[in-house]
Design a protein around this motif. Structure first.
Motif, PDB file in Angstrom:
ATOM      1  N   UNK A  15      10.167  -3.641  14.650  1.00  0.00           N
ATOM      2  CA  UNK A  15      11.130  -4.098  13.804  1.00  0.00           C
ATOM      3  C   UNK A  15      10.349  -4.465  12.463  1.00  0.00           C
ATOM      4  N   UNK A  16      10.770  -4.276  11.263  1.00  0.00           N
ATOM      5  CA  UNK A  16      10.163  -4.847  10.141  1.00  0.00           C
ATOM      6  C   UNK A  16       9.914  -6.140  10.066  1.00  0.00           C
ATOM      7  N   UNK A  17      10.814  -7.108  10.631  1.00  0.00           N
ATOM      8  CA  UNK A  17      10.337  -8.554  10.536  1.00  0.00           C
ATOM      9  C   UNK A  17       9.235  -9.049  11.141  1.00  0.00           C
ATOM     10  N   UNK A  18       8.932  -8.173  12.327  1.00  0.00           N
ATOM     11  CA  UNK A  18       7.607  -8.520  13.184  1.00  0.00           C
ATOM     12  C   UNK A  18       6.542  -8.078  12.312  1.00  0.00           C
ATOM     13  N   UNK A  19       6.499  -7.013  11.527  1.00  0.00           N
ATOM     14  CA  UNK A  19       5.588  -6.610  10.708  1.00  0.00           C
ATOM     15  C   UNK A  19       5.022  -7.609   9.829  1.00  0.00           C
ATOM     16  N   UNK A  20       6.106  -8.067   9.125  1.00  0.00           N
ATOM     17  CA  UNK A  20       6.069  -8.944   7.784  1.00  0.00           C
ATOM     18  C   UNK A  20       5.582 -10.228   8.399  1.00  0.00           C
ATOM     19  N   UNK A  21       5.839 -10.593   9.406  1.00  0.00           N
ATOM     20  CA  UNK A  21       5.585 -12.065  10.094  1.00  0.00           C
ATOM     21  C   UNK A  21       3.866 -11.784  10.335  1.00  0.00           C
ATOM     22  N   UNK A  22       3.467 -10.907  11.038  1.00  0.00           N
ATOM     23  CA  UNK A  22       1.865 -10.704  11.292  1.00  0.00           C
ATOM     24  C   UNK A  22       1.262 -10.575   9.731  1.00  0.00           C
ATOM     25  N   UNK A  23       1.826 -10.053   8.774  1.00  0.00           N
ATOM     26  CA  UNK A  23       1.375  -9.751   7.493  1.00  0.00           C
ATOM     27  C   UNK A  23       1.211 -10.990   6.974  1.00  0.00           C
ATOM     28  N   UNK A  24       2.387 -11.953   6.999  1.00  0.00           N
ATOM     29  CA  UNK A  24       2.305 -13.204   6.399  1.00  0.00           C
ATOM     30  C   UNK A  24       1.240 -13.997   6.962  1.00  0.00           C
ATOM     31  N   UNK A  25       1.203 -13.914   8.416  1.00  0.00           N
ATOM     32  CA  UNK A  25       0.081 -14.667   9.190  1.00  0.00           C
ATOM     33  C   UNK A  25      -1.194 -14.763   8.485  1.00  0.00           C
ATOM     34  N   UNK A  26      -1.823 -13.127   8.074  1.00  0.00           N
ATOM     35  CA  UNK A  26      -2.960 -13.193   7.736  1.00  0.00           C
ATOM     36  C   UNK A  26      -2.974 -13.011   6.167  1.00  0.00           C
TER      37      UNK A  26
ATOM     38  N   UNK B 188      -1.565 -11.438   3.734  1.00  0.00           N
ATOM     39  CA  UNK B 188      -1.526 -10.055   3.110  1.00  0.00           C
ATOM     40  C   UNK B 188      -0.039  -9.818   2.614  1.00  0.00           C
ATOM     41  N   UNK B 189       0.692 -10.606   3.009  1.00  0.00           N
ATOM     42  CA  UNK B 189       2.159 -10.364   2.358  1.00  0.00           C
ATOM     43  C   UNK B 189       2.521  -9.860   1.218  1.00  0.00           C
ATOM     44  N   UNK B 190       1.762 -10.612   0.168  1.00  0.00           N
ATOM     45  CA  UNK B 190       1.975 -10.013  -1.140  1.00  0.00           C
ATOM     46  C   UNK B 190       1.552  -8.837  -1.340  1.00  0.00           C
ATOM     47  N   UNK B 191       0.081  -8.455  -0.937  1.00  0.00           N
ATOM     48  CA  UNK B 191      -0.399  -7.053  -1.113  1.00  0.00           C
ATOM     49  C   UNK B 191       1.093  -6.194  -0.490  1.00  0.00           C
ATOM     50  N   UNK B 192       1.325  -6.216   0.687  1.00  0.00           N
ATOM     51  CA  UNK B 192       2.340  -5.390   1.009  1.00  0.00           C
ATOM     52  C   UNK B 192       3.488  -5.312   0.580  1.00  0.00           C
ATOM     53  N   UNK B 193       4.036  -6.434  -0.060  1.00  0.00           N
ATOM     54  CA  UNK B 193       5.422  -6.423  -0.607  1.00  0.00           C
ATOM     55  C   UNK B 193       5.203  -5.401  -1.913  1.00  0.00           C
ATOM     56  N   UNK B 194       4.016  -5.880  -2.812  1.00  0.00           N
ATOM     57  CA  UNK B 194       3.890  -5.075  -3.755  1.00  0.00           C
ATOM     58  C   UNK B 194       3.684  -3.611  -3.666  1.00  0.00           C
ATOM     59  N   UNK B 195       2.915  -3.018  -2.588  1.00  0.00           N
ATOM     60  CA  UNK B 195       2.771  -1.783  -2.309  1.00  0.00           C
ATOM     61  C   UNK B 195       4.063  -1.084  -1.899  1.00  0.00           C
ATOM     62  N   UNK B 196       4.952  -1.841  -1.164  1.00  0.00           N
ATOM     63  CA  UNK B 196       6.230  -1.380  -0.832  1.00  0.00           C
ATOM     64  C   UNK B 196       6.973  -1.002  -1.972  1.00  0.00           C
ATOM     65  N   UNK B 197       7.131  -1.989  -3.124  1.00  0.00           N
ATOM     66  CA  UNK B 197       7.943  -2.041  -4.288  1.00  0.00           C
ATOM     67  C   UNK B 197       7.345  -1.032  -5.214  1.00  0.00           C
ATOM     68  N   UNK B 198       6.168  -0.830  -5.111  1.00  0.00           N
ATOM     69  CA  UNK B 198       5.692   0.275  -6.005  1.00  0.00           C
ATOM     70  C   UNK B 198       6.154   1.847  -5.426  1.00  0.00           C
ATOM     71  N   UNK B 199       5.806   1.846  -4.130  1.00  0.00           N
ATOM     72  CA  UNK B 199       6.482   3.056  -3.691  1.00  0.00           C
ATOM     73  C   UNK B 199       7.831   3.118  -3.961  1.00  0.00           C
ATOM     74  N   UNK B 200       8.701   2.355  -3.581  1.00  0.00           N
ATOM     75  CA  UNK B 200      10.205   2.461  -3.740  1.00  0.00           C
ATOM     76  C   UNK B 200      10.785   2.620  -5.157  1.00  0.00           C
ATOM     77  N   UNK B 201       9.949   2.275  -5.998  1.00  0.00           N
ATOM     78  CA  UNK B 201      10.483   2.450  -7.607  1.00  0.00           C
ATOM     79  C   UNK B 201      10.634   3.822  -7.999  1.00  0.00           C
TER      80      UNK B 201
END
Length: 427
Positions: A218-229, A231-244
Motif C-alpha cells: 500500500x502507498x502508506x508503506x512506500x511513503x514510510x520507507x521514503x520518509x525513513x531514508x 527522500x519524501x520531499x523528492x517523491x512528493x514533488x515528483x508525484x505532484x509534477x506528474x499529477x498536474x
C-alpha cells in the motif's frame, strides 16, 4: 605518558552510524564499565568499513582530543585484523612480549602497553568490528577471566547493535529502491472525484500516488520507507509534477487537490512546480504524517502559496496532528474529515456530534468540509444533514487514471456510470 596519534581522521564516508539514544547509552555504559574494571585508559567499539577500523563509540576520559567517534585507522596499522586471524592473542598484558605487536607503528606511536579485544559479529556471522580496551602501560594482571568478562559485555552490546544494524540496512535498501523508482517514475497517479452534496459531476479531483511493486504494497508503506531514508520531499514533488498535467483535460472551474507534507511545503521547492499550471485551480492538502517542526517557516510558506492563489486544505482531521489550534493557525479553505469519522456515522451519535461541531467551526472560518471515505447511502444522507459541503469515496467514484477523470465531462452518461458514480442517487 599520553597517547599521541591513536586516531587518524580521513576523508571517507565513516560518519557515526549508530542512531538511537538507547543503543548509544548502553554501549557507552558497557565501555566505561569495562575500562574501569580493567583499569585501562581507553575503551572503544570499532566498525570495519572499507579496510578501516572506524571508532563508533569511545570512552577515554581526558583523551577526547586524541580519540573520538568517527576517527579511523587503516586495518593494516592496528591489532584487529591480526587478532582475528590468530597472529595476536585477544589478551596482551605487555606488548613487549609480542614481536608482531612491537613491529606495528601504532604500538610506539600511541603508545600501547597492553591491549584486550573481542570481535563483534552481525547476525549473519560476519565481523562488524571490535570491542577493545587499551593502555599505554603494561598490565600483567590481565587474564582469561578478564577476557570472559569483556566477552559478556561485548555480547550484550552486540544484542543492542543487531536491531540498530537491521534498521540501518533497511534504511539503505529503502534508499536504493526509492532512488530508482523516483528516477524511473515507477509510480502512477490516479484521480478520485470530489462532489458537492447533491451534484452529479465532480467539482474537483484528489491526486493519489500508486506504486509499481510485486508483491503489492500500500502507498502508506512506500511513503514510510521514503520518509525513513529522507527522500519524501523528492517523491512528493515528483508525484505532484506528474499529477498536474491532467488539469488541462478538465473544464476551467474544476480544481485539483495535491497532497504535500509540511517538509515539502517549507522546502521552497513546491511553488515553482505549481506556478505554470495556474495556482487558482490548485489546492494543497497538508498531510498529517509528520509534525510541523517550525511553525513560523510553515506559516510563511503557506502565505507564499495563498498569495499566488493556491488554496489550502487540512487533511485527516480527527486523526494525526491536525488539532483545532493547528487549523486556526493555518486558516485553511477546506477541512477534510478523516474516513475514521465518516465510517458508520449514520449509526454513531458521537461521530455525528463531532462532525456537526466541525461543520459549525468550518462555517465560522469560512472553510468547507470535505468528507472522505463515503461508502454507503446512509452515510451520504447523514453527512448532508450535518452540513458537510463536499464528499468523496467509493460510493461516488473510485480513483481512476487521467483518461477516466476526463471522462466525467464527456456528454455520454454511460461513461459516467462506468466510473462508479452515484448520479441517480444525487439527482
Amino acid at each position: 605518558m599520553t597517547f599521541s596519534i591513536l586516531s587518524q581522521a580521513v576523508d571517507i564516508d565513516v560518519a557515526p552510524s549508530m542512531p538511537g539514544e538507547q543503543t548509544e547509552d548502553f554501549i557507552d555504559l558497557a565501555l566505561m564499565t569495562m575500562r574501569k574494571h580493567l583499569d585501562m585508559e581507553v575503551a572503544y567499539l570499532s566498525e570495519f568499513v572499507d579496510g578501516r577500523a572506524v571508532f563508533r563509540a569511545v570512552n577515554a576520559p581526558g583523551l577526547e582530543d586524541v580519540i573520538k567517534p568517527g576517527d579511523s585507522r587503516d586495518l593494516r596499522d592496528v591489532y584487529c585484523q591480526h587478532i582475528l586471524e590468530g597472529r595476536l592473542p585477544n589478551v596482551i598484558p605487555d606488548t613487549k612480549d609480542f614481536a608482531l605487536a612491537l613491529s606495528l607503528p601504532i604500538t610506539q606511536a600511541a603508545p600501547i602497553g597492553s591491549h584486550v579485544s573481542v570481535p563483534i559479529h552481525r547476525q549473519d556471522g560476519s565481523v562488524f568490528g571490535m570491542f577493545c580496551c587499551l593502555s599505554p602501560h603494561p598490565n600483567h594482571t590481565l587474564n582469561d577471566r578478564d577476557l570472559k568478562v569483556m566477552e559478556t559485555f561485548a555480547d550484550l552490546a552486540t544484542r543492542q547493535l543487531h536491531s540498530n544494524l537491521y534498521d540501518r540496512e533497511k534504511k539503505s535498501r529503502a534508499h536504493t529502491v526509492t532512488t530508482r523508482f523516483i528516477a524511473q517514475g515507477q509510480f502512477d497517479i490516479v484521480y478520485q472525484p470530489v462532489f458537492p452534496l447533491g451534484a452529479s459531476t465532480p467539482s474537483a479531483f484528489e491526486a493519489l500516488c500508486r506504486f509499481h511493486s510485486t508483491p503489492y504494497r500500500p502507498p502508506n508503506e512506500w511513503f514510510e520507507d521514503v520518509r525513513m531514508c529522507g527522500r519524501h520531499v523528492d517523491l512528493e514533488l515528483a508525484a505532484i509534477e506528474k499529477a498536474l498535467f491532467a488539469i488541462v483535460d478538465w473544464p476551467d472551474d474544476i480544481y485539483l487537490t495535491l497532497n504535500a507534507s509540511p517538509s515539502t511545503i517549507t522546502s521552497g521547492r513546491l511553488l515553482p512546480v505549481l506556478l505554470p499550471f495556474g495556482p487558482q485551480r490548485l489546492v494543497v492538502e497538508v498531510t498529517e504524517h509528520e509534525m510541523v517542526d517550525d511553525n513560523d517557516a510553515f506559516r510563511a510558506a503557506l502565505s507564499e502559496l495563498t498569495n499566488q492563489g493556491v488554496r489550502i486544505a487540512i487533511d485527516d482531521v480527527g486523526t494525526g496532528y491536525s488539532g483545532l489550534t493547528q487549523i486556526l493557525s493555518t486558516q485553511p479553505d477546506f477541512i477534510k474529515l478523516d474516513m475514521g469519522l465518516v465510517r458508520h456515522i449514520d449509526t454513531d451519535t458521537s461521530r455525528q456530534a463531532l462532525v456537526l461541531g466541525l461543520a459549525q467551526f468550518g462555517r465560522a472560518m469560512e472553510a468547507k468540509l470535505i468528507a472522505e471515505g463515503v461508502e454507503t447511502d446512509l452515510e451520504y444522507e447523514t453527512l448532508k444533514t450535518l452540513g458537510v459541503q463536499l464528499v468523496q469515496g467509493y460510493l461516488l467514484g473510485r480513483p481512476g487514471d487521467r483518461s477516466a477523470a476526463a471522462a466525467w465531462f464527456q456528454p455520454d452518461p454511460c461513461e459516467l456510470d462506468q466510473q462508479g458514480s452515484a448520479v441517480s442517487r444525487m439527482n
